[in-house]
Design a protein around this motif. Structure first.
Motif, PDB file in Angstrom:
ATOM      1  N   PHE A 196       0.838  -1.201   0.000  1.00  0.00           N
ATOM      2  CA  PHE A 196       0.000   0.000   0.000  1.00  0.00           C
ATOM      3  C   PHE A 196       0.872   1.248   0.000  1.00  0.00           C
ATOM      4  CE2 PHE A 196      -2.050   3.370   2.508  1.00  0.00           C
ATOM      5  CZ  PHE A 196      -3.152   3.602   1.712  1.00  0.00           C
ATOM      6  N   LEU A 197       1.864   1.277   0.865  1.00  0.00           N
ATOM      7  CA  LEU A 197       2.745   2.438   0.939  1.00  0.00           C
ATOM      8  C   LEU A 197       3.565   2.592  -0.330  1.00  0.00           C
ATOM      9  CD1 LEU A 197       3.343   4.649   2.963  1.00  0.00           C
ATOM     10  CD2 LEU A 197       5.216   3.276   3.866  1.00  0.00           C
ATOM     11  N   GLN A 198       3.987   1.478  -0.901  1.00  0.00           N
ATOM     12  CA  GLN A 198       4.723   1.549  -2.162  1.00  0.00           C
ATOM     13  C   GLN A 198       3.857   2.109  -3.277  1.00  0.00           C
ATOM     14  OE1 GLN A 198       6.140  -2.406  -2.857  1.00  0.00           O
ATOM     15  NE2 GLN A 198       7.656  -2.353  -1.190  1.00  0.00           N
ATOM     16  N   GLN A 199       2.578   1.672  -3.324  1.00  0.00           N
ATOM     17  CA  GLN A 199       1.665   2.196  -4.346  1.00  0.00           C
ATOM     18  C   GLN A 199       1.451   3.693  -4.182  1.00  0.00           C
ATOM     19  OE1 GLN A 199      -2.248   0.500  -4.145  1.00  0.00           O
ATOM     20  NE2 GLN A 199      -3.057   1.747  -5.824  1.00  0.00           N
ATOM     21  N   ILE A 200       1.331   4.149  -2.960  1.00  0.00           N
ATOM     22  CA  ILE A 200       1.094   5.572  -2.710  1.00  0.00           C
ATOM     23  C   ILE A 200       2.313   6.394  -3.105  1.00  0.00           C
ATOM     24  CG2 ILE A 200       0.697   7.287  -0.915  1.00  0.00           C
ATOM     25  CD1 ILE A 200      -1.772   5.640  -1.647  1.00  0.00           C
ATOM     26  N   LEU A 201       3.478   5.977  -2.680  1.00  0.00           N
ATOM     27  CA  LEU A 201       4.678   6.778  -2.901  1.00  0.00           C
ATOM     28  C   LEU A 201       5.160   6.719  -4.340  1.00  0.00           C
ATOM     29  CD1 LEU A 201       6.645   5.947   0.367  1.00  0.00           C
ATOM     30  CD2 LEU A 201       5.194   7.915  -0.117  1.00  0.00           C
ATOM     31  N   CYS A 202       4.816   5.634  -5.063  1.00  0.00           N
ATOM     32  CA  CYS A 202       5.256   5.504  -6.455  1.00  0.00           C
ATOM     33  C   CYS A 202       4.254   6.060  -7.457  1.00  0.00           C
ATOM     34  CB  CYS A 202       5.527   4.039  -6.773  1.00  0.00           C
ATOM     35  SG  CYS A 202       6.880   3.319  -5.799  1.00  0.00           S
ATOM     36  N   SER A 203       3.136   6.568  -7.015  1.00  0.00           N
ATOM     37  CA  SER A 203       2.101   7.086  -7.920  1.00  0.00           C
ATOM     38  C   SER A 203       2.526   8.419  -8.506  1.00  0.00           C
ATOM     39  CB  SER A 203       0.777   7.250  -7.157  1.00  0.00           C
ATOM     40  OG  SER A 203       0.929   8.169  -6.095  1.00  0.00           O
ATOM     41  N   ASP A 204       2.140   8.636  -9.788  1.00  0.00           N
ATOM     42  CA  ASP A 204       2.431   9.905 -10.454  1.00  0.00           C
ATOM     43  C   ASP A 204       1.363  10.929 -10.121  1.00  0.00           C
ATOM     44  OD1 ASP A 204       4.638   8.705 -11.603  1.00  0.00           O
ATOM     45  OD2 ASP A 204       3.487   8.056 -13.367  1.00  0.00           O
ATOM     46  N   GLU A 205       1.667  12.185 -10.460  1.00  0.00           N
ATOM     47  CA  GLU A 205       0.707  13.253 -10.177  1.00  0.00           C
ATOM     48  C   GLU A 205      -0.541  13.120 -11.038  1.00  0.00           C
ATOM     49  OE1 GLU A 205       2.605  16.954 -10.603  1.00  0.00           O
ATOM     50  OE2 GLU A 205       3.988  16.682  -8.912  1.00  0.00           O
ATOM     51  N   ASP A 206      -0.369  12.693 -12.303  1.00  0.00           N
ATOM     52  CA  ASP A 206      -1.511  12.575 -13.212  1.00  0.00           C
ATOM     53  C   ASP A 206      -2.292  11.285 -13.006  1.00  0.00           C
ATOM     54  OD1 ASP A 206      -0.713  14.974 -14.279  1.00  0.00           O
ATOM     55  OD2 ASP A 206       0.494  14.039 -15.855  1.00  0.00           O
ATOM     56  N   GLU A 207      -1.745  10.390 -12.265  1.00  0.00           N
ATOM     57  CA  GLU A 207      -2.402   9.100 -12.065  1.00  0.00           C
ATOM     58  C   GLU A 207      -3.478   9.218 -10.996  1.00  0.00           C
ATOM     59  OE1 GLU A 207      -1.180   4.540 -10.712  1.00  0.00           O
ATOM     60  OE2 GLU A 207       0.337   6.117 -10.983  1.00  0.00           O
ATOM     61  N   ASP A 208      -4.613   8.565 -11.260  1.00  0.00           N
ATOM     62  CA  ASP A 208      -5.693   8.561 -10.282  1.00  0.00           C
ATOM     63  C   ASP A 208      -5.312   7.635  -9.130  1.00  0.00           C
ATOM     64  OD1 ASP A 208      -7.226  10.288 -11.744  1.00  0.00           O
ATOM     65  OD2 ASP A 208      -8.309   8.715 -12.812  1.00  0.00           O
ATOM     66  N   VAL A 209      -5.288   8.197  -7.960  1.00  0.00           N
ATOM     67  CA  VAL A 209      -4.930   7.437  -6.769  1.00  0.00           C
ATOM     68  C   VAL A 209      -6.186   7.216  -5.940  1.00  0.00           C
ATOM     69  CG1 VAL A 209      -2.568   8.260  -6.701  1.00  0.00           C
ATOM     70  CG2 VAL A 209      -4.359   9.588  -5.590  1.00  0.00           C
ATOM     71  N   PRO A 210      -6.243   6.196  -5.129  1.00  0.00           N
ATOM     72  CA  PRO A 210      -7.433   5.976  -4.290  1.00  0.00           C
ATOM     73  C   PRO A 210      -7.581   7.096  -3.264  1.00  0.00           C
ATOM     74  CG  PRO A 210      -5.668   4.458  -3.687  1.00  0.00           C
ATOM     75  CD  PRO A 210      -5.236   5.142  -4.940  1.00  0.00           C
ATOM     76  N   LEU A 211      -8.728   7.755  -3.338  1.00  0.00           N
ATOM     77  CA  LEU A 211      -8.999   8.879  -2.439  1.00  0.00           C
ATOM     78  C   LEU A 211     -10.188   8.608  -1.528  1.00  0.00           C
ATOM     79  CD1 LEU A 211      -8.532  11.862  -4.916  1.00  0.00           C
ATOM     80  CD2 LEU A 211      -6.899  10.996  -3.245  1.00  0.00           C
ATOM     81  N   GLY A 212     -10.503   7.328  -1.339  1.00  0.00           N
ATOM     82  CA  GLY A 212     -11.605   7.002  -0.438  1.00  0.00           C
ATOM     83  C   GLY A 212     -11.265   7.326   1.002  1.00  0.00           C
ATOM     84  N   LYS A 213     -12.299   7.455   1.812  1.00  0.00           N
ATOM     85  CA  LYS A 213     -12.077   7.778   3.222  1.00  0.00           C
ATOM     86  C   LYS A 213     -11.261   6.696   3.911  1.00  0.00           C
ATOM     87  CE  LYS A 213     -16.243  10.586   3.830  1.00  0.00           C
ATOM     88  NZ  LYS A 213     -17.539  10.724   4.555  1.00  0.00           N
ATOM     89  N   ALA A 214     -11.538   5.455   3.574  1.00  0.00           N
ATOM     90  CA  ALA A 214     -10.783   4.354   4.187  1.00  0.00           C
ATOM     91  C   ALA A 214      -9.321   4.405   3.775  1.00  0.00           C
ATOM     92  CB  ALA A 214     -11.405   3.019   3.793  1.00  0.00           C
ATOM     93  N   ASP A 215      -9.070   4.735   2.493  1.00  0.00           N
ATOM     94  CA  ASP A 215      -7.686   4.817   2.019  1.00  0.00           C
ATOM     95  C   ASP A 215      -6.939   5.964   2.702  1.00  0.00           C
ATOM     96  OD1 ASP A 215      -8.099   2.696   0.208  1.00  0.00           O
ATOM     97  OD2 ASP A 215      -9.016   4.077  -1.215  1.00  0.00           O
ATOM     98  N   LEU A 216      -7.590   7.112   2.784  1.00  0.00           N
ATOM     99  CA  LEU A 216      -6.958   8.257   3.448  1.00  0.00           C
ATOM    100  C   LEU A 216      -6.740   7.984   4.935  1.00  0.00           C
ATOM    101  CD1 LEU A 216      -8.723  11.324   1.798  1.00  0.00           C
ATOM    102  CD2 LEU A 216      -6.432  10.432   1.359  1.00  0.00           C
ATOM    103  N   GLN A 217      -7.705   7.310   5.565  1.00  0.00           N
ATOM    104  CA  GLN A 217      -7.546   6.980   6.974  1.00  0.00           C
ATOM    105  C   GLN A 217      -6.363   6.040   7.187  1.00  0.00           C
ATOM    106  OE1 GLN A 217      -9.121   8.377   9.510  1.00  0.00           O
ATOM    107  NE2 GLN A 217      -7.792   7.201  10.866  1.00  0.00           N
ATOM    108  N   GLN A 218      -6.240   5.060   6.300  1.00  0.00           N
ATOM    109  CA  GLN A 218      -5.088   4.160   6.379  1.00  0.00           C
ATOM    110  C   GLN A 218      -3.787   4.923   6.165  1.00  0.00           C
ATOM    111  OE1 GLN A 218      -5.334   0.893   3.650  1.00  0.00           O
ATOM    112  NE2 GLN A 218      -3.403  -0.041   4.333  1.00  0.00           N
TER     113      GLN A 218
END
Length: 582
Positions: A196-218
């Motif tokens: 999960f942390l690798q996916q977050i830190l490796c995501s590009d600015e133009d890429e859609d990242v998970p912005l759900g409440k559960a994802d942000l809480q995690q």
């Protein structure tokens, strides 16, 4: 002739002509009369059937138009209800065809509106569903096959705007958390551990990242965990640095060496902490080799904190006597004691500063009272010394009661909070303040008694010398002034060491008269006074001016000023004397 008549005539002419032609054909055929009559009836029957068919067709057309008008009217009502619009008013008196055309036009218009709304709703729903899918939210619900109203369209648009705003805020939160995670990982000198942390830190600015409440809480949870580790390392690093700095000072390590080491461990990273721990182990070894020096330094530092915290002598002696050794245990005890009083000073800085302020004002009051006993200050008024002294007295009179009241209030608050009285050098605060004022009053009473005794001794000396022959008084120049007789004069007389003044004259001569140049009799005449005039004055031994000034007290000087107040024009002396009496 109208159109109907002409058509009728044409039809009749055509009928007659057709019948004549048929008759001619029948003549050629030689048909009999019965046959001719049958054929003639068949001809007329065909004509009648044709007219009937034409009539039926027109009636059917009229029926279809009427049924279409009814259907269109119903469709208009239905569409108007679906679209939540008001149907247009009916038009009376129109032919069926015109009415049918009008109703069809209205239906086409309503159908177009319906189609536009459905198309608009479809686009909005697709956009809303995309945002909600990204944010893991529920789209705005509209039943399927439902014609949306303008209010429904507006609600969907509002929901989309809300989702867009939420997306913007979550993207900012995500960016902030992501930047924090990168900094924390850098501070901790570690790489992302889970997917999960690798996916977050490796995501590009133009890429859609998970912005759900559960994802942000995690993400917040991971951020908090890393932040806690960073703060823990920071606190550990600061504690190590403080301990190392303390040991450096005790061991007198050169500043250049200290700065050189700190340049290699200037952060709070694990590698810097490891270097700090290694340096601390090295310093502890040096400390063990210099225990006596360390304990001596700690004793000096502890004494300073005792003074800052107003610790009593009994407490100091009790601690010192119970730890006389020079071993590791004694060193630890002294270090803990220094930390204890450091913390005490930090926790009670407010009341301790108020104690210092009160004591400074109290000492200043004492010094001003001591200064007021010196009569020589009255003859040296350069630079407004007396005015500055009065300002200082006024400041002390105003500030000291206020500070004392506030200090007592802080002491009571401290006692309520701690369950014991706040002590100054082992004495409770209020008792200490009371003892100071009692000491002050006792000192004033002692000085008062001393002045009364000195005044009594002076009176007895004057009575003892009454009746003796006085010696000749040295003659003064006209321009010379009796400085000792003028306590308000600021001029210093010439040849002070050769001037002698009788205490009897000091009591009889007015200060105003002393300032005036004598103009009554010439010097020669005064030297040839009659003997009886000279003998009538008592003789008192002369004293030097220095010795005489030491016998003049402030109360005597004040009494002289009061006795001659009618000759003085000063507007400052009387208020000062009243204040000093108070």
């Amino acid at each position: 002739m109208d159109a109907n008549t002409s058509v009728k005539d044409i039809v009749l002419e055509e009928h007659d002509r057709t019948l004549q032609q048929l008759e001619a054909i029948w003549d050629e055929l030689g048909l009999l009369d019965d046959q001719r009559r049958d054929r003639r009836e068949a001809f007329h029957t065909h004509i009648l059937n044709l007219c009937q068919r034409i009539l039926d067709d027109e009636k059917a057309l009229r029926a279809r138009i009427n049924s279409r008008i009814v259907a269109n009217t119903q469709n208009i009502i239905k569409l108007s209800e679906e679209l939540c619009v008001t149907p247009e008013e009916e038009v009376d008196g129109l032919p069926l065809l015109d009415l049918d055309a009008l109703l069809q036009e209205r239906i086409d218009k309503l159908e177009q509106i319906k189609e536009e709304r459905l198309e608009n709703l479809k686009e909005l729903q697709e956009k809303d569903e995309g945002l909600c899918e990204l944010l893991c939210e529920t789209p705005y619900y509209i039943p399927p096959n439902f014609v949306p109203t303008l209010e429904d369209i507006s609600n969907v648009e509002k929901h989309i705007k809300a989702m867009e705003k939420e997306k913007e805020e979550r993207e900012k939160t995500f960016a902030t958390l992501k930047a924090g995670l990168l900094d924390f990982l850098q501070e901790l000198e570690q790489s992302p551990e889970d997917s999960f942390l690798q996916q977050i830190l490796c995501s590009d600015e133009d890429e859609d990242v998970p912005l759900g409440k559960a994802d942000l809480q995690q993400l917040r949870t991971v951020h908090s965990d890393l932040e806690f580790k960073v703060r823990e390392n920071e606190a550990k690093s600061l504690e190590l640095r403080e301990t190392i700095k303390h040991l450096w000072d005790l061991l007198q390590i050169p500043v250049e060496d200290q700065e050189a080491f700190l340049a290699t461990a200037h952060k709070h990273t694990p590698s810097s902490i490891a270097k700090l721990q290694e340096e601390l182990r090295r310093l502890k070894v040096l400390r063990e080799q210099n225990l006596s020096l360390f304990i001596e330094k700690l004793q000096e530092e502890l004494t300073e904190w005792w003074e800052k915290c107003c610790v009593g002598e009994l407490d100091r002696e009790a601690f010192t006597s119970s730890h006389p050794g020079a071993d590791e245990e004694t060193l630890d005890v002294y270090e803990n004691e220094v930390k204890k009083w450091k913390k005490f000073h930090q926790d009670n800085i407010g009341i301790l500063e108020m104690v210092n302020q009160f004591m400074n004002l109290y000492v200043q009051m004492w010094e001003l009272e001591e200064k007021a006993k010196d009569p020589s200050r009255l003859f040296n008024t350069r630079g407004g010394a007396l005015l500055q002294e009065e300002k200082a007295k006024k400041k002390v009179r105003n500030e000291l009661p206020r500070v004392e009241t506030r200090l007592i209030e802080l002491g009571k608050e401290w006692e309520e909070r701690e369950g014991k009285p706040f002590c100054i050098y082992g004495i409770p605060l209020e008792e200490h303040i009371k003892a100071l004022w009692e000491k002050h009053e006792a000192r004033k009473e002692q000085e008062k008694n001393k002045k009364q005794n000195e005044k009594g001794n002076l009176d007895s000396k004057q009575r003892m010398y009454k009746g003796t022959t006085p010696a000749k008084t040295p003659v003064m120049s006209r321009k010379r002034m009796l400085v000792a007789e003028d306590p308000v004069s600021t001029k210093r007389p010439k040849h002070v060491n050769q001037l002698h003044i009788s205490p009897t004259k000091l009591q009889t001569i007015s200060p105003v008269k002393a300032m005036q140049t004598p103009r009554t009799r010439p010097l020669a005449e005064r030297n040839h006074q009659a003997p009886e005039v000279i003998i009538a004055k008592p003789m008192v031994p002369f004293k030097p001016i220095e010795e005489l000034q030491s016998t003049i007290t402030y109360d005597t000087f004040e009494e002289k000023l009061r006795s001659s107040s009618e000759y003085l024009n000063s507007t400052m002396l009387e208020p000062r004397i009243s204040e000093n009496r108070k």
